[in-house]
Design an enzyme around this catalytic site. Sequence first.
Site, PDB file in Angstrom:
ATOM      1  N   ASP A   1       7.082  -4.624   0.815  1.00 27.47           N
ATOM      2  CA  ASP A   1       7.093  -4.998   2.222  1.00 27.47           C
ATOM      3  C   ASP A   1       6.665  -6.462   2.329  1.00 27.47           C
ATOM      4  O   ASP A   1       6.049  -7.008   1.399  1.00 27.47           O
ATOM      5  CB  ASP A   1       6.135  -4.071   2.982  1.00 27.47           C
ATOM      6  CG  ASP A   1       5.981  -4.451   4.435  1.00 27.47           C
ATOM      7  OD1 ASP A   1       7.016  -4.733   5.087  1.00 27.47           O
ATOM      8  OD2 ASP A   1       4.837  -4.486   4.923  1.00 27.47           O
TER       9      ASP A   1
ATOM     10  N   ASP B   1       5.561  -8.397   5.792  1.00 29.84           N
ATOM     11  CA  ASP B   1       4.483  -8.681   6.746  1.00 29.84           C
ATOM     12  C   ASP B   1       3.226  -7.890   6.404  1.00 29.84           C
ATOM     13  O   ASP B   1       3.269  -6.669   6.198  1.00 29.84           O
ATOM     14  CB  ASP B   1       4.927  -8.343   8.165  1.00 29.84           C
ATOM     15  CG  ASP B   1       6.013  -9.275   8.676  1.00 29.84           C
ATOM     16  OD1 ASP B   1       6.552 -10.061   7.872  1.00 29.84           O
ATOM     17  OD2 ASP B   1       6.348  -9.223   9.878  1.00 29.84           O
TER      18      ASP B   1
END
Length: 407
Positions: free
Chosen positions: A187, A189
């Site tokens: 991922d 963010d």
Amino acid sequence: MNQRTLLITLTGPDRPGVTSRLFAVLAGFPVVVADVEQVVIRGRLTLGVLVAYAGGPPTGTGSTIGGLWTAVEQVAADLDMDLEIATGTTSKEKRRRGRLHVTVLGAPLLPAAMAGIAGRIAASGANIDRIERLSSYPVTCIELAVSGADPQAMRAELAAEAAAQQVDVAVQRTGLHRRAKRLIVMDVDSTLIQNEVIELLARHAGCLDEVARVTDEAMRGELDFAESLVRRVALLEGLSEEVFEKVAKEVVLTPGARTLVRTLKRLDYRFAIVSGGFTQITDSLVADLGIDYSAANTLEVVDGRLTGRVVGEIVDRPGKARALERFAAEAGIPLSQTVAIGDGANDLDMFAAAGLGIAFNAKPIVRQAADTAVNVPYLDSILYLLGISREEVEAADAEDGMPPALT
């Protein structure tokens, strides 16, 4: 048939030639090497050698054992080391089932935590076969080789102890796949970077508070991600596309991110990012870090301004899992050899699809669903879960003429 054995243990200051000196002496006797283990802690060496008499007990046992004993004592005296010799017999060892790697991370790592973890392992009937330190800073990481354990039961037991001791514990099966070429899918963010990109955009649009509230609901799993994305992106309508350049400069990598990616690339791992964020920002991360694959949403821009809409299919929770499967297929890597890393509910399907799911500084619901959780703020601590030590990382950096990494 059982064989007569001697377990020889030398302890003292480490220096070049200790191992070669001992084996040179042993070479003069009719013995075979049954086992060897050596460890150095703070410049102090412990070397254990188990030897068995070739072909069974030798003729003239007393004189042979006595001669070997005397020769080894002389080595210890010459090297100013402590010596312990234990006699015994050996037979073919029955292989213990349930071989696992247990990785413990703490900052700091206190004796009480190791006592609790070792106690849980012992109470389960399992055995600690080997202990090795992988890192002493910025976190302490200890890896234990454990046998005779049920993986699921051990994971549950040690997760409870880890929570009580405020350390991180990962439990993985031992096998060749742990060192095999893998695909890491991460991922972006609040994982690869410390920011939430849509909040950076929202600050420029003057709607940060409202966007942050919707983001929190989505990360906690209280709101469908696709719906939350549509709502948040709509608030950005009218922003100039020049905002992308400004936001790209505001993005801050998580400590250890460069070390993690650089090290894995050296080892011929494939590295991918998959994000509910936006290609206008992730593309620069791909170029900067040399990332192999990426998937993210694309904000629609018309006449130089954001329309408040997303172009194409939204990369949401199931979309992240599909991206992982697609990257694995392109790289020719089985899903069992993939690792997914993330912090939010949007990453749960990706965790389920991967061979190993790692929650990085994640919400409670995410930590519970992942195979293991890392709660220290250094992304390169993921390397230790793959069996890669801090010393190996620094050695590779030194060979490339790079200064030691700070994390």
